[in-house]
Design an enzyme around this catalytic site. Structure first.
Site, mmCIF file in Angstrom:
data_model
loop_
_atom_site.group_PDB
_atom_site.id
_atom_site.type_symbol
_atom_site.label_atom_id
_atom_site.label_comp_id
_atom_site.label_asym_id
_atom_site.label_seq_id
_atom_site.Cartn_x
_atom_site.Cartn_y
_atom_site.Cartn_z
ATOM 1 N N LYS A 179 0.860 -1.183 0.000
ATOM 2 C CA LYS A 179 0.000 0.000 0.000
ATOM 3 C C LYS A 179 0.897 1.234 0.000
ATOM 4 C CE LYS A 179 -3.559 2.455 2.542
ATOM 5 N NZ LYS A 179 -4.518 2.415 3.636
ATOM 6 N N ARG A 189 -10.797 9.851 2.116
ATOM 7 C CA ARG A 189 -10.654 10.486 3.432
ATOM 8 C C ARG A 189 -11.830 11.432 3.692
ATOM 9 N NH1 ARG A 189 -4.047 11.253 3.045
ATOM 10 N NH2 ARG A 189 -3.616 9.012 3.005
ATOM 11 N N LYS A 202 1.227 10.029 5.634
ATOM 12 C CA LYS A 202 1.315 8.641 6.120
ATOM 13 C C LYS A 202 2.593 7.981 5.624
ATOM 14 C CE LYS A 202 -3.695 8.184 6.663
ATOM 15 N NZ LYS A 202 -4.869 7.293 6.568
ATOM 16 N N LYS A 233 -2.232 -1.485 -3.835
ATOM 17 C CA LYS A 233 -3.088 -0.303 -3.742
ATOM 18 C C LYS A 233 -2.235 0.956 -3.818
ATOM 19 C CE LYS A 233 -6.028 1.866 -0.364
ATOM 20 N NZ LYS A 233 -6.453 1.860 1.007
ATOM 21 N N TYR A 298 -15.262 1.157 -6.688
ATOM 22 C CA TYR A 298 -16.527 1.847 -6.404
ATOM 23 C C TYR A 298 -17.507 1.713 -7.565
ATOM 24 C CZ TYR A 298 -13.687 3.632 -2.627
ATOM 25 O OH TYR A 298 -12.875 3.696 -1.533
#
Ligand code: PBG
Length: 309
Positions: A179, A189, A202, A233, A298
């Site tokens: 990731k 987010r 991150k 990802k 999605y």
């Protein structure tokens, strides 16, 4: 007859955002066509997904602000939004799979995936202890697949062991193994309400987009620790990683076509730069060609209906 790959609704995992309340649909501006749904309406989405041949949902909660804290303790609440949604889906639509995200960002007041030290650095081992509790909480609520997206080191082995010890031996782990610290997560987010809260980035636990070899090391570790499948990802910008993982390892590989990728396709459609159905199916086929067993997208419900037609 000569096509090397075929798409089917069985290749798809549909990510859904859960929100508080009853009969609530909250459209997400950054993800046109995607909404947060209250638990009762999530169950309705689960039925649609099952009827379209989608085998699995991925759930993400939009935790109410007053339930977020520095230690993300709401992740351990057996009656949190996530667990309530899992139980409701498993009750009403037992034949659809439920995959649950393990990471603290929807529950922390600072939007990071783990616990912070005094300098705001995300600490690995203390975070893993909480992630074990979060995983067991989700497994007890009925999750079929635990999907740690936090990128802490050693969490797959620790979660696997805890699942075995607590009677959840049949719960699978799909590791978000490679990731990346990506700019493509922005709309997500927004959807889980962490964008405005997030302090810093991150990059101290997610991967550097410059690295490919490191992804293979991360995947090898997660498999050795007991992952049943692994994920790469984001998706399309990292298809080279998918193909390398597929070549090197024999576990199922999944890709997450993330929120920013979805938003790019929708923006292209809105700008008249492309046609939605063709863009959706071509990008999903690219994942299959690269070696994916399945894709989190999605567009899953729309795509499944296109494939079924
Ligand atoms: C949280 C998590 C993220 C996504 C899935 N789980 C965001 C992040 O790491 O900041 C991103 C999914 C997407 O963008 O669609 N651990």
């Amino acid at each position: 007859m000569f096509a090397e790959n075929r798409l089917s609704p069985a290749d798809l995992i549909w990510p859904l955002f859960v929100t508080d309340g009853d009969g609530v649909e909250e459209p997400i501006a950054a993800l046109p066509g995607v909404s947060r749904w209250s638990v009762d309406l999530i169950v309705a989405r689960a039925r649609e997904a099952r009827d379209a041949g989608i085998p699995c949902l991925a759930l993400f909660p939009n935790t109410p602000p007053d339930r977020r804290s520095d230690d993300g303790a709401e992740a351990l609440n057996p009656d949190n939004l996530m667990c309530t949604a899992i139980r409701a889906i498993k009750d009403a639509v037992p034949d659809i799979g439920v995959l649950t995200d393990v990471a603290l960002d929807p529950y922390t007041a600072h939007g990071q995936d783990g616990l912070l030290d005094q300098d705001g650095y995300v600490v690995n081992d203390a975070t893993v202890d909480v992630l074990i509790g979060q995983s067991l909480n989700q497994a007890a609520a009925g999750a079929d697949i635990i999907a740690p997206s936090d990128m802490m080191d050693g969490r797959i082995g620790a979660i696997r062991e805890a699942l075995e010890e607590t009677g959840h031996a049949n719960v699978q782990i799909m590791a978000y193994a490679a990731k990346y610290a990506s700019a493509f997560y922005g709309p997500f987010r927004d959807a889980v309400g962490s964008r405005g809260l997030l302090r810093g980035d991150k990059k101290n636990y997610q991967m550097d987009p410059a690295n490919g070899e490191e992804a293979l090391r991360e995947v090898a570790l997660d498999i050795a620790e007991g992952a049943d499948s692994v994920m790469v990802k984001p998706g399309l910008p990292y298809l080279d990683i998918v193909a390398r993982v597929r070549d090197r390892f024999s576990v199922p590989v999944f890709a997450y076509q993330v929120s920013g990728e979805y938003a790019m396709i929708e923006a292209a459609v809105a700008a008249g730069a492309g046609e939605r159905d063709a863009l959706v199916l071509e990008t999903l086929m690219a994942f299959k060609r690269a070696g994916c067993s399945g894709v989190l997208t999605y567009h899953a419900l729309h795509a499944a209906r296109l494939m079924g037609a």
